[in-house]
Design a protein around this motif. Sequence first.
Motif, PDB file in Angstrom:
ATOM      1  N   VAL A  49     -57.800-104.302  30.075  1.00  0.00           N
ATOM      2  CA  VAL A  49     -57.564-104.436  31.486  1.00  0.00           C
ATOM      3  C   VAL A  49     -58.756-104.006  32.284  1.00  0.00           C
ATOM      4  CG1 VAL A  49     -56.481-104.104  33.576  1.00  0.00           C
ATOM      5  CG2 VAL A  49     -55.093-104.771  31.251  1.00  0.00           C
ATOM      6  N   LEU A  50     -59.231-102.535  31.728  1.00  0.00           N
ATOM      7  CA  LEU A  50     -60.431-102.164  32.785  1.00  0.00           C
ATOM      8  C   LEU A  50     -61.805-102.768  32.308  1.00  0.00           C
ATOM      9  CD1 LEU A  50     -59.456 -98.366  31.933  1.00  0.00           C
ATOM     10  CD2 LEU A  50     -59.428 -99.567  34.378  1.00  0.00           C
ATOM     11  N   ARG A  51     -61.783-103.234  31.129  1.00  0.00           N
ATOM     12  CA  ARG A  51     -63.059-104.243  30.740  1.00  0.00           C
ATOM     13  C   ARG A  51     -63.056-105.308  31.520  1.00  0.00           C
ATOM     14  NH1 ARG A  51     -61.611-102.623  25.509  1.00  0.00           N
ATOM     15  NH2 ARG A  51     -60.910-104.790  24.929  1.00  0.00           N
ATOM     16  N   ALA A  52     -61.953-106.056  31.691  1.00  0.00           N
ATOM     17  CA  ALA A  52     -61.747-107.379  32.248  1.00  0.00           C
ATOM     18  C   ALA A  52     -61.912-107.189  33.983  1.00  0.00           C
ATOM     19  CB  ALA A  52     -60.475-107.981  32.422  1.00  0.00           C
ATOM     20  N   LEU A  53     -61.776-105.807  34.323  1.00  0.00           N
ATOM     21  CA  LEU A  53     -62.032-105.568  35.922  1.00  0.00           C
ATOM     22  C   LEU A  53     -63.385-104.957  35.985  1.00  0.00           C
ATOM     23  CD1 LEU A  53     -58.845-104.156  36.727  1.00  0.00           C
ATOM     24  CD2 LEU A  53     -59.602-106.061  37.732  1.00  0.00           C
ATOM     25  N   ASN A  54     -64.219-104.796  34.816  1.00  0.00           N
ATOM     26  CA  ASN A  54     -65.633-104.022  35.013  1.00  0.00           C
ATOM     27  C   ASN A  54     -65.507-102.833  35.422  1.00  0.00           C
ATOM     28  OD1 ASN A  54     -66.918-106.398  33.811  1.00  0.00           O
ATOM     29  ND2 ASN A  54     -66.712-107.510  35.697  1.00  0.00           N
ATOM     30  N   VAL A  55     -64.415-101.936  35.187  1.00  0.00           N
ATOM     31  CA  VAL A  55     -64.476-100.589  35.538  1.00  0.00           C
ATOM     32  C   VAL A  55     -64.977 -99.667  34.351  1.00  0.00           C
ATOM     33  CG1 VAL A  55     -62.634 -98.896  36.511  1.00  0.00           C
ATOM     34  CG2 VAL A  55     -62.606-101.241  37.411  1.00  0.00           C
ATOM     35  N   PRO A  56     -65.820 -98.779  34.850  1.00  0.00           N
ATOM     36  CA  PRO A  56     -66.119 -97.825  33.678  1.00  0.00           C
ATOM     37  C   PRO A  56     -65.091 -97.251  33.496  1.00  0.00           C
ATOM     38  CG  PRO A  56     -67.509 -97.553  35.628  1.00  0.00           C
ATOM     39  CD  PRO A  56     -66.884 -98.778  35.897  1.00  0.00           C
ATOM     40  N   ASN A  57     -65.112 -96.121  32.302  1.00  0.00           N
ATOM     41  CA  ASN A  57     -64.080 -95.414  31.827  1.00  0.00           C
ATOM     42  C   ASN A  57     -64.302 -94.553  30.597  1.00  0.00           C
ATOM     43  OD1 ASN A  57     -62.351 -96.764  29.631  1.00  0.00           O
ATOM     44  ND2 ASN A  57     -62.951 -98.306  31.062  1.00  0.00           N
ATOM     45  N   ASP A  58     -63.531 -93.557  30.522  1.00  0.00           N
ATOM     46  CA  ASP A  58     -63.902 -92.916  29.213  1.00  0.00           C
ATOM     47  C   ASP A  58     -62.757 -93.075  28.206  1.00  0.00           C
ATOM     48  OD1 ASP A  58     -62.099 -91.414  30.497  1.00  0.00           O
ATOM     49  OD2 ASP A  58     -63.030 -89.552  30.546  1.00  0.00           O
ATOM     50  N   LEU A  59     -61.906 -94.185  28.222  1.00  0.00           N
ATOM     51  CA  LEU A  59     -61.010 -94.420  27.474  1.00  0.00           C
ATOM     52  C   LEU A  59     -61.449 -94.756  26.291  1.00  0.00           C
ATOM     53  CD1 LEU A  59     -57.952 -96.015  29.195  1.00  0.00           C
ATOM     54  CD2 LEU A  59     -58.390 -93.710  29.063  1.00  0.00           C
ATOM     55  N   THR A  60     -61.146 -94.169  24.778  1.00  0.00           N
ATOM     56  CA  THR A  60     -61.765 -94.453  23.630  1.00  0.00           C
ATOM     57  C   THR A  60     -60.616 -95.189  22.750  1.00  0.00           C
ATOM     58  OG1 THR A  60     -61.344 -92.072  22.848  1.00  0.00           O
ATOM     59  CG2 THR A  60     -63.429 -92.667  23.868  1.00  0.00           C
ATOM     60  N   PRO A  61     -60.806 -95.846  21.849  1.00  0.00           N
ATOM     61  CA  PRO A  61     -60.003 -96.535  20.692  1.00  0.00           C
ATOM     62  C   PRO A  61     -59.255 -95.475  20.120  1.00  0.00           C
ATOM     63  CG  PRO A  61     -62.090 -97.594  20.322  1.00  0.00           C
ATOM     64  CD  PRO A  61     -62.492 -96.246  21.348  1.00  0.00           C
ATOM     65  N   MET A  62     -58.082 -95.507  20.013  1.00  0.00           N
ATOM     66  CA  MET A  62     -57.047 -94.597  19.105  1.00  0.00           C
ATOM     67  C   MET A  62     -57.068 -95.239  18.006  1.00  0.00           C
ATOM     68  SD  MET A  62     -54.472 -93.539  22.285  1.00  0.00           S
ATOM     69  CE  MET A  62     -53.559 -92.601  21.365  1.00  0.00           C
ATOM     70  N   GLN A  63     -56.803 -94.451  16.809  1.00  0.00           N
ATOM     71  CA  GLN A  63     -56.754 -94.651  15.467  1.00  0.00           C
ATOM     72  C   GLN A  63     -55.384 -94.554  14.940  1.00  0.00           C
ATOM     73  OE1 GLN A  63     -59.075 -96.205  13.648  1.00  0.00           O
ATOM     74  NE2 GLN A  63     -60.279 -96.298  15.586  1.00  0.00           N
ATOM     75  N   PRO A  64     -54.586 -95.638  14.657  1.00  0.00           N
ATOM     76  CA  PRO A  64     -53.494 -95.487  14.098  1.00  0.00           C
ATOM     77  C   PRO A  64     -53.343 -94.685  12.694  1.00  0.00           C
ATOM     78  CG  PRO A  64     -54.138 -97.837  13.625  1.00  0.00           C
ATOM     79  CD  PRO A  64     -55.254 -97.112  14.472  1.00  0.00           C
ATOM     80  N   ASP A  65     -52.170 -94.245  12.363  1.00  0.00           N
ATOM     81  CA  ASP A  65     -51.730 -93.771  11.202  1.00  0.00           C
ATOM     82  C   ASP A  65     -52.182 -94.600  10.035  1.00  0.00           C
ATOM     83  OD1 ASP A  65     -51.334 -91.030  12.355  1.00  0.00           O
ATOM     84  OD2 ASP A  65     -49.418 -91.547  12.294  1.00  0.00           O
ATOM     85  N   PRO A  66     -52.782 -94.138   8.914  1.00  0.00           N
ATOM     86  CA  PRO A  66     -52.951 -95.250   7.767  1.00  0.00           C
ATOM     87  C   PRO A  66     -51.399 -95.940   7.546  1.00  0.00           C
ATOM     88  CG  PRO A  66     -53.800 -92.959   7.321  1.00  0.00           C
ATOM     89  CD  PRO A  66     -52.868 -92.907   8.498  1.00  0.00           C
ATOM     90  N   TYR A  67     -51.661 -97.013   6.913  1.00  0.00           N
ATOM     91  CA  TYR A  67     -50.347 -97.766   6.395  1.00  0.00           C
ATOM     92  C   TYR A  67     -49.532 -97.109   5.387  1.00  0.00           C
ATOM     93  CZ  TYR A  67     -51.643-102.243   8.708  1.00  0.00           C
ATOM     94  OH  TYR A  67     -51.937-103.267   9.605  1.00  0.00           O
ATOM     95  N   PRO A  68     -48.173 -96.781   5.641  1.00  0.00           N
ATOM     96  CA  PRO A  68     -47.501 -96.269   4.612  1.00  0.00           C
ATOM     97  C   PRO A  68     -47.404 -96.720   3.394  1.00  0.00           C
ATOM     98  CG  PRO A  68     -46.132 -97.201   6.199  1.00  0.00           C
ATOM     99  CD  PRO A  68     -47.632 -97.430   6.678  1.00  0.00           C
ATOM    100  N   VAL A  69     -47.483 -96.052   2.146  1.00  0.00           N
ATOM    101  CA  VAL A  69     -47.154 -96.748   1.029  1.00  0.00           C
ATOM    102  C   VAL A  69     -45.667 -97.079   0.943  1.00  0.00           C
ATOM    103  CG1 VAL A  69     -47.378 -96.399  -1.403  1.00  0.00           C
ATOM    104  CG2 VAL A  69     -48.883 -95.460  -0.044  1.00  0.00           C
ATOM    105  N   THR A  70     -45.507 -98.235   0.428  1.00  0.00           N
ATOM    106  CA  THR A  70     -44.122 -98.801   0.488  1.00  0.00           C
ATOM    107  C   THR A  70     -43.992 -99.711  -0.691  1.00  0.00           C
ATOM    108  OG1 THR A  70     -42.141 -99.627   1.839  1.00  0.00           O
ATOM    109  CG2 THR A  70     -44.250-100.706   1.927  1.00  0.00           C
ATOM    110  N   THR A  71     -42.703-100.022  -1.244  1.00  0.00           N
ATOM    111  CA  THR A  71     -42.164-100.947  -2.216  1.00  0.00           C
ATOM    112  C   THR A  71     -41.555-102.237  -1.444  1.00  0.00           C
ATOM    113  OG1 THR A  71     -40.056 -99.919  -2.498  1.00  0.00           O
ATOM    114  CG2 THR A  71     -41.867 -98.892  -3.647  1.00  0.00           C
ATOM    115  N   TRP A  72     -41.551-103.193  -2.176  1.00  0.00           N
ATOM    116  CA  TRP A  72     -40.758-104.431  -1.753  1.00  0.00           C
ATOM    117  C   TRP A  72     -39.379-104.045  -1.385  1.00  0.00           C
ATOM    118  CZ3 TRP A  72     -36.378-106.912  -2.824  1.00  0.00           C
ATOM    119  CH2 TRP A  72     -36.400-108.303  -2.296  1.00  0.00           C
ATOM    120  N   ARG A  73     -38.743-103.402  -2.106  1.00  0.00           N
ATOM    121  CA  ARG A  73     -37.289-102.985  -1.601  1.00  0.00           C
ATOM    122  C   ARG A  73     -37.370-102.192  -0.495  1.00  0.00           C
ATOM    123  NH1 ARG A  73     -32.831-102.750  -4.954  1.00  0.00           N
ATOM    124  NH2 ARG A  73     -34.121-102.942  -6.818  1.00  0.00           N
ATOM    125  N   THR A  74     -38.115-101.231  -0.220  1.00  0.00           N
ATOM    126  CA  THR A  74     -38.300-100.425   1.049  1.00  0.00           C
ATOM    127  C   THR A  74     -38.619-101.266   1.884  1.00  0.00           C
ATOM    128  OG1 THR A  74     -38.935 -98.280  -0.283  1.00  0.00           O
ATOM    129  CG2 THR A  74     -39.148 -98.235   1.977  1.00  0.00           C
TER     130      THR A  74
END
Length: 288
Positions: free
Chosen positions: A206-231
């Motif tokens: 939204v801030l990009r769409a409004l052309n408003v400078p800011n210091d928000l940076t991308p947030m990295q999610p945790d890695p995908y958990p290892v799971t099985t089909w049953r889980t």
Amino acid sequence: MSDTDHVLPRVGDDVNAGPHPWRRFVAIGDSFTEGIGDPEPASPGGHRGWADRVAEVLGSQVPDFAYANLAVRGRLIGQIVAEQIDPALALAPDLVTLCAGGNDIIRPGADPDTVASIFEDAVVRLAGTGATVVIFTGIDVGWQPVFRSMRGKIAIYNENLRSIADRYDCVVADQWALKEIQDPRFFDADRLHLNSLGHHEVARMVLRALNVPNDLTPMQPDPYPVTTWRTARASDLVWARTHLVPWVLRRLRHESSGDRITAKRPDPAPVQFLAPGRDAAAERGEQV
């Protein structure tokens, strides 16, 4: 505020050369704008969300900034128009965000053209004040097995919204193109609402769409958990029992999750500043 205080930018104008021009921001909509999926006890209503995050950035850059959020979870577009447009106009905003119609579009038999017509009536009233109006396209759900069948209807609705934006010079916050959130790690456990990571990314967009400078940076999610089909299938059953079945029952009973909920910020007020993303709790010394 007089007409000579500042000139509001048109779509595509570069406002990065100086402070942004907005002093009163009003957000209108449903659970997405209320901030559901992004719990934050320090925020009014107990939820933060992308709109609060945008308001924090805007409020940090100019004096005398005020923000109201009239959104209520579960609201259909007709309810949003009936309950929120007049109160929003009464607050005399110079910046309005409108995200509506999503709860209608996901219902069986909904006509995206009819929903868009109601949406356009609201835009006409809001844009007629001279305020900058930001509207949102729907998220591309092609990657979500449960909602994939609705992708075509959402795409049609989005094209209607883009046409409305062209006619009334609205800013488009394009969630359909926001590939970062096409990832289950950016969604809450209900698989419908964004979590704090998702709301953070929408705020940046939204801030990009409004052309408003800011210091928000991308947030990295945790890695995908290892799971099985049953889980994974067991997780699907828990999700269906916890979230899907209650949603269906509310539809059958003609109930809404927002039946006894009121707007979390009905009046414009200065913004309480929180740390970016998930760091707000850490700022208070709490367990994250």
